[in-house]
Design an enzyme around this catalytic site. Structure first.
Site, PDB file in Angstrom:
ATOM      1  N   LYS A 118       0.422  -1.156  -0.396  1.00 49.96           N
ATOM      2  CA  LYS A 118       0.205   0.024   0.068  1.00 49.96           C
ATOM      3  C   LYS A 118       0.784   1.143   0.260  1.00 49.96           C
ATOM      4  CE  LYS A 118      -4.126  -2.142   2.012  1.00 49.96           C
ATOM      5  NZ  LYS A 118      -4.980  -2.949   3.153  1.00 49.96           N
ATOM      6  N   GLU A 155       2.205   8.776   3.991  1.00 45.89           N
ATOM      7  CA  GLU A 155       0.894  10.073   4.441  1.00 45.89           C
ATOM      8  C   GLU A 155       0.488   9.745   5.854  1.00 45.89           C
ATOM      9  OE1 GLU A 155      -1.629  11.064   1.239  1.00 45.89           O
ATOM     10  OE2 GLU A 155       0.467  12.444   0.135  1.00 45.89           O
TER      11      GLU A 155
END
Length: 727
Positions: free
Chosen positions: A684, A688
């Site tokens: 993934k 952030e």
């Protein structure tokens, strides 16, 4: 290649190279000064001239006249470009405001001219000689003043929030604010531009090569194939370099006018008002729960501002997915403001949204007399609260919090605020949950095997300090069965296949998936050249093997080598699930009992984010994000001059960010996880995620230390002093 079904066992699962904490292969170049950044292409062109921008001194209005004669006569001046003499200019799809204004002015420090001269000093001196006569008009610069006039239907409603909230046994209704933030990256916006006939090349600092190429072509009125963008090294971006910015356009216009290559950078004091920023938010959060602590109603309304045509900062995005609750209401309202353009900054939406939501969750837990972790765990959900038929592909939020609690010593925390002291310091521990969506983007790559057995990867993917070079090399090495030193990676050039680019936390997973696709095609081409089925061969140790036959890859390549190119496209099958990343943040602070000075003592992030392609580079991303979160919590704020409409503290002297001494101890843990619904990499992203929730964890720790609840960021000592407990 199309990713239209869950990933099965593939060469990446060998984890011989992928998943190892490999040093960044670009690190040596950066610390020795041999990585070429945008302003440092000294040998790319002969005899470059220098550009210096002239920027608007008003926030809204128009230019009556510009007096250029004295500047044109100044020593060394080659050209002055304004909107009046630049020729017809379009506007890029991703630009809200025009990058060269005139006569209308849309915001303060919008570029209105570029002066080109033989030296930087001459260009700067001449720019100071330009006299501009403005007709200023009244602007709108105060979000709070406009908030009450902004109404509208909610963006999302489930159940009956307006009925369930007042009926709840326990209720919370509070408002939180976050200020405007600057990206404040280390490297400024900078570009070298050169023309050859009707074709322009820009060496620039940009996160998204193809976006920039398209928008520069559109702005200049050129076919896209007449624009070449080069950006192999980027000194930070955080979203501020996602789009075409003024430096690139002005350099290109200046080079065309002067008939010379032109180099220019935005001076630091111009960057903050000329470029983009994270908009301020006002957030009202209402939560209702039954006596046992189960959320029965949750509402999150946000207000933000932007220029005409700009987007809102959707700070309620994460609230739609983070906690259960049958009755839900989310609304994002946008004020038309005349401040500089608001746009993407690291974890747009979630970062400021979680700064508010995760304080509210702690406040609600306190009202219920529950431990904050237990309250969150009780209201965890394995399905989309808006659509219970849509499960999360992987969700280990509770596991993140439980492991973090154990590692951080949460059981020793005193739940009564203001009770723990260490000499003059009030000590507190806080936590927050975090969520960031796991986006994917179409991404392509080209892979070449040469006669030396070297594998070269080419893609327009960028490395903004995140480790793209390294994880792409690891991917190719794993797929082709060669050691890492036999892989070369070339990035950031629009002559290479179009990639996902760097942004939105989609870069690592998407770009490596594109390299995976190209490598699958290269493996097939190699096997085909040998007259074999690619499914029946093994790539390992720089060789291809089948049965008792083993051949070095170098000999298969031959003199011309073998090249394969492919693009990973993502199908719609995974839309049946929610793909996200999760984190539990833990922070310990000390607050000076006399001065209310806040010091971070230690921090921990426990992340669940799919397969971690390189734990070392991933950890670097997370600790950087944690540091940014401390800045947002304690010091970062763009101060708005509400009369003249600009950010007053527009340099690194006035816009404070954390330094090494502010962050003494950070620990990062990655939970074991693979997600076959995300990509063939089963990965993934973390870039952030590490920011999401940090600010609230700091705020909750300060409350635990002092008993003072601050809902207006940043949490500066003036907001604590009056309510501090007796020293």
């Amino acid at each position: 290649m199309k990713f239209d079904s869950p990933a099965t066992t593939n060469p990446i699962d060998q984890m011989k190279v992928v998943g190892k904490p490999v040093d960044r292969i670009d690190g040596r170049y950066k610390v020795t000064g041999t990585a070429t950044y945008a302003y440092e292409w000294h040998d790319a062109t002969a005899a470059p001239a220098y550009g210096y921008p002239v920027v608007a001194g008003i926030a809204r209005g128009r230019i009556r006249a510009m007096e250029l004669s004295e500047a044109r006569a100044a020593p060394g001046v080659l050209a002055i470009v304004t909107a009046e003499n630049a020729g017809k200019l379009g506007k890029g799809d991703k630009n809200v405001a025009r990058l060269l204004a005139g006569p209308e002015i849309e915001h303060y420090h919008q570029a209105i001219a570029v002066v080109v001269a033989e030296t930087f000093e001459q260009a700067r001196a001449a720019a100071a000689l330009i006299r501009v006569d403005y007709e200023a008009t009244e602007g709108r610069f105060d979000l709070a003043a406009m908030k009450d006039g902004l109404h509208g239907s909610p963006d999302q409603e489930v159940g009956d929030f307006e009925g369930a909230f007042p009926a709840a046994a326990v209720r919370l209704d509070e408002t939180y604010t976050t200020p405007d933030h600057s990206h404040a990256m280390m490297e400024p916006h900078a570009t070298l531009a050169a023309w050859q006939g009707d074709e322009v090349t820009i060496w620039t600092s940009n996160q998204m090569i193809d976006w920039t190429r398209s928008d520069l072509a559109m702005t200049l009125g050129l076919p896209k194939d007449k624009v070449h963008v080069v950006s192999p090294y980027i000194g930070g971006g955080f979203g501020g370099k996602l789009f075409l910015r003024a430096d690139a356009l002005l350099a290109a216009l200046g080079a065309r006018a002067a008939r010379r290559p032109v180099k220019m950078a935005l001076p630091r004091p111009m960057m903050i008002n000329n470029a983009t920023h994270r908009p301020a938010t006002i957030q009202r959060i209402r939560i209702g729960a039954d006596a046992d602590g189960r959320i029965t109603a949750i509402g999150h309304e946000t207000w933000s501002g932007n220029l005409e045509g700009g987007d809102a900062e959707n700070a309620s995005d994460q609230t739609r997915l983070l906690y259960a609750g049958a009755n839900r209401m989310m609304a994002s309202r946008l004020a038309r403001l005349d401040l500089p353009e608001g746009n993407a900054m690291r974890a747009p939406g979630e970062a400021p949204g979680l700064m508010a939501l995760e304080i509210a969750i702690d406040e609600m837990a306190e009202k219920l007399g529950m431990d904050p972790i237990e309250f969150r765990a009780l209201n965890d959900t394995q399905v989309d609260p808006e659509d219970p038929d849509r499960p999360f592909s992987k969700r280990q939020l509770v596991e993140c919090m439980r492991m973090g609690a154990e590692r951080f010593g949460w059981s020793g925390r005193n739940a009564i605020p203001g009770r723990v002291r260490d000499g003059r310091w009030l000590v507190g521990i806080g936590m927050a949950a975090g969520y960031r969506g796991a986006l994917v983007m179409t991404s392509g790559a080209r892979v070449r095997l040469d006669s030396d057995g070297m594998v070269t990867v080419e893609t327009d993917m960028t490395d903004i300090g995140t480790g793209s070079y390294t994880i792409i090399a690891q991917t190719a090495a794993e797929m082709m069965g060669v050691p890492l030193e036999k892989v070369a990676v070339r990035l950031g050039d629009s002559h290479f296949p179009v990639s996902a680019g760097s942004g939105g936390q989609f870069g690592a997973n998407s770009a490596t998936a594109g390299v995976y696709a190209a490598c699958v095609k290269l493996r097939a081409a190699i096997a085909r050249k040998m007259g074999l089925n690619s499914d029946a061969v093994v790539f390992a140790d720089g060789k291809i093997a089948t049965g008792d036959r083993t051949v070095p890859l170098a000999s298969v390549a031959g003199g011309e080598g073998i090249v394969a190119e492919d693009t990973m496209e993502f199908g719609e099958f995974n839309e049946a699930t929610v793909q996200g990343t999760f984190v539990g943040h833990f922070v310990e602070v000390g607050v000076d009992a006399l001065t209310a000075e806040v010091r971070i003592r230690r921090m921990l992030a426990v992340c669940a984010a799919g397969r971690i392609l390189n734990p070392k580079t991933a950890r670097s991303q997370v600790i950087g994000a944690m540091t940014m979160g401390v800045g947002a919590a304690l010091m970062e704020e763009l101060a708005v001059d509400r009369k003249r409409g600009f950010f007053v503290n527009h340099d690194l002297a006035g816009y404070e960010v954390p330094v090494h001494a502010d962050i003494p101890e950070q620990e990062v843990i990655f939970l074991e996880e693979t997600d076959p619904l995300s990509s063939p990499m089963k990965a993934k992203g973390v870039g952030e995620l590490g920011l999401c929730g940090v600010g609230a964890a700091v705020a909750n720790a300060i409350y635990n230390a002092t008993g003072v609840r601050v809902r207006e960021y940043p949490i500066t000592l003036d907001k604590l002093l009056e309510a501090m407990p007796p020293a």
